[in-house]
Enzyme design. Structure first.
Site, mmCIF file in Angstrom:
data_model
loop_
_atom_site.group_PDB
_atom_site.id
_atom_site.type_symbol
_atom_site.label_atom_id
_atom_site.label_comp_id
_atom_site.label_asym_id
_atom_site.label_seq_id
_atom_site.Cartn_x
_atom_site.Cartn_y
_atom_site.Cartn_z
ATOM 1 N N LYS A 261 0.822 -1.212 0.000
ATOM 2 C CA LYS A 261 0.000 0.000 0.000
ATOM 3 C C LYS A 261 0.859 1.267 0.000
ATOM 4 O O LYS A 261 0.401 2.330 -0.400
ATOM 5 C CB LYS A 261 -0.965 -0.020 1.170
HETATM 6 C C1 LIG Z 1 -4.471 -4.423 0.921
HETATM 7 C C2 LIG Z 1 -3.696 -5.678 0.796
HETATM 8 C C3 LIG Z 1 -4.032 -6.658 -0.159
HETATM 9 C C4 LIG Z 1 -5.242 -6.538 -1.079
HETATM 10 O O1 LIG Z 1 -5.130 -5.506 -1.999
HETATM 11 P P1 LIG Z 1 -6.423 -4.987 -2.779
HETATM 12 O O2 LIG Z 1 -5.966 -3.837 -3.584
HETATM 13 O O3 LIG Z 1 -7.403 -4.604 -1.704
HETATM 14 O O4 LIG Z 1 -6.907 -6.108 -3.603
HETATM 15 C C5 LIG Z 1 -3.218 -7.774 -0.261
HETATM 16 N N1 LIG Z 1 -2.170 -7.948 0.562
HETATM 17 C C6 LIG Z 1 -1.817 -7.036 1.493
HETATM 18 C C7 LIG Z 1 -0.651 -7.306 2.361
HETATM 19 C C8 LIG Z 1 -2.560 -5.858 1.646
HETATM 20 O O5 LIG Z 1 -2.204 -4.962 2.572
#
Ligand SMILES: *Cc1c(COP(=O)(O)O)cnc(C)c1O
Length: 456
Positions: free
Chosen positions: A109
């Protein structure tokens, strides 16, 4: 570039407004008026650094930020990463792992939220405005949002988290940030309580306007765009051949970025959508039925999501960019908790999907460690397992690694039988002073806190 709502009931807005707006005012999601095509630029971009590539991929979507400024914002965003490649590929025997976790909070993120923090600051400064960001988190989003907003003079950020119910590391990543514009609110309740408070406060339009409240949720268009870039980066790093990707999915943000990269002209042969036991999306791509269930708590908690907030963007295109049909589908889903796509056509020619359970996830972590000495976090392991199961041709497979294993030490250490899931930055958190404000799970208490500490 101008942006429209998937639900077709707003005036078009420019990029900067789209970034500040997040959600469109008719409840839909913002989408660009057209998808830029890369064409022969694809060859010309070979050899660019990640920030330079990001500039090329993003600029046709922007249009209202001068080139020098956009380059500066992108460079600043990715200077916080501890790998020169920013999102390096790590080769395993049969696939590549693309490490998206080299940012400040060790989760993918950061790729989006570091850039979003820069964009917010830039746009607000030009307008002479201040923004109070309010968010609710069950883990990764809150810490990455805080890392993107900390220390920015025209932003305050208020993040509610359910006290004692996030992982200890995620909590430390939120509560050990000393900047005065960061307000970690330890809510005496569940994540659902935090989200209910958030929604209710955003519905109070006079309060929202008075405190210039903003959000950083995963539907923000700038977050999607930032994620498109690493699909391109993987293409060059893997030798400019057509690629398959496997993507661990929760809110459909990350995989939608890959879908968009393909529509721009990046040669992607397959997009493998991997979910944990929360399989609403994998059921949809296998059957056409999209139906809400109860959230199951798993060892990949950042994907413990039932209703994927970015899915509406995909559906809009799938329904032929028909806002009316989209509204109908979303209304049917809101009323009955389900809808069925059965127009006889394949659901998508790129995306195929699989759910991966706890045992298979742990077995994948164990096997990759035993055979190759490489540690996967549980989210990444879900993607690797689904990728191996569903890959079709001989194209190289890239599995997106969304978190560093040290963020989920219990599951990882259990799977490999030794306390190996560590990272110096995680270890370092333990000694830092903590700062958070305990609050009851009440809308009034959170509003009172914003009134006392927010700026205008
Ligand atoms: C947010 C997240 C996801 C999922 O991502 P999306 O964009 O919501 O599909 C997968 N793995 C981790 C570690 C995350 O923080």
């Amino acid at each position: 570039m101008r942006y429209f709502s998937t639900r077709g009931q707003t005036e078009p807005v420019a990029f900067q407004d789209a970034v500040l707006m997040g959600l469109a005012s008719d409840g839909g999601l913002l989408i660009p008026e057209s998808i830029p095509q890369v064409g022969e630029k694809l060859d010309a971009w070979a050899g660019l650094s990640f920030p330079d590539l990001a500039f090329e991929v993003l600029s046709p979507y922007v249009g209202d930020i001068p080139e020098v400024d956009l380059r500066r914002l992108i460079n600043a965003a990715y200077a916080t990463f501890d790998s020169k490649a920013v999102v390096p590929l790590h080769p395993l025997k049969d696939l590549y792992v693309q490490e998206l976790w080299h940012g400040p909070t060790l989760a993918f993120k950061d790729v989006a939220l570091q850039l979003l923090g820069q964009l917010f600051e830039y746009i607000l400064e030009a307008r002479g405005e201040h923004l109070n960001i309010l968010g609710a988190t069950s883990g990764d989003t809150g810490s990455a949002a805080i890392a993107g907003a900390r220390g920015r003079s025209n932003i305050d950020i208020f993040i509610m988290f359910p006290e004692g119910k996030t992982s200890p590391i995620q909590e430390l990543q939120m509560t050990t940030v000393a900047d005065e514009n960061v307000h970690a609110l330890a809510i005496d309740g569940t994540f659902d309580d935090c989200q209910a408070i958030l929604k209710s406060i955003f519905r109070d339009l006079p309060f929202k306007a008075r405190w210039h409240l903003g959000a950083v949720n995963s539907v923000n268009w700038a977050r999607v765009l930032a994620q498109v870039v690493y699909y391109f980066h993987a293409y060059y790093a893997a030798g400019q051949k057509p690629l398959a990707f496997s993507v661990p999915t929760g809110n459909f943000g990350d995989i939608f970025a890959g879908w968009l990269a393909a529509k721009m002209g990046l040669p992607i042969t397959q997009l493998i959508l991997a979910t944990n036991e929360n399989d609403i999306l994998s059921v949809f791509f296998n059957t056409g039925r999209y139906a809400r269930g109860d959230v199951k708590f798993t060892i990949s908690p950042s994907m413990d999501i039932q209703v994927a907030s970015n899915f509406e963007r995909f559906l809009f295109y799938r329904l032929g960019e028909n806002a009316e049909a989209l509204r109908g589908a979303m209304e049917s889903f809101a009323q009955s908790g389900a809808f069925h796509l059965d127009d006889g056509a394949p659901i998508d020619d790129l995306i195929c999907a699989q759910a991966v359970g706890r045992e298979e996830t742990l077995a994948t972590i164990t096997a990759v460690h035993e055979e190759e000495g490489y540690l996967l976090d549980p989210h990444t392991a879900v993607g690797v397992a689904a990728g191996r199961a569903l890959r079709k041709g001989d194209e190289p497979l890239v599995c997106l690694a969304t978190a560093h294993p040290s963020k989920f030490p219990e599951a990882v250490n259990g799977a490999v039988g030794a306390p190996l899931a560590t990272h110096p930055r995680v270890e370092g958190l333990a000694g830092l002073p903590k700062r958070s404000t305990p609050l009851p799970a009440s809308e009034d208490a959170v509003k009172a806190f914003i009134e006392a500490h927010g700026r205008r």
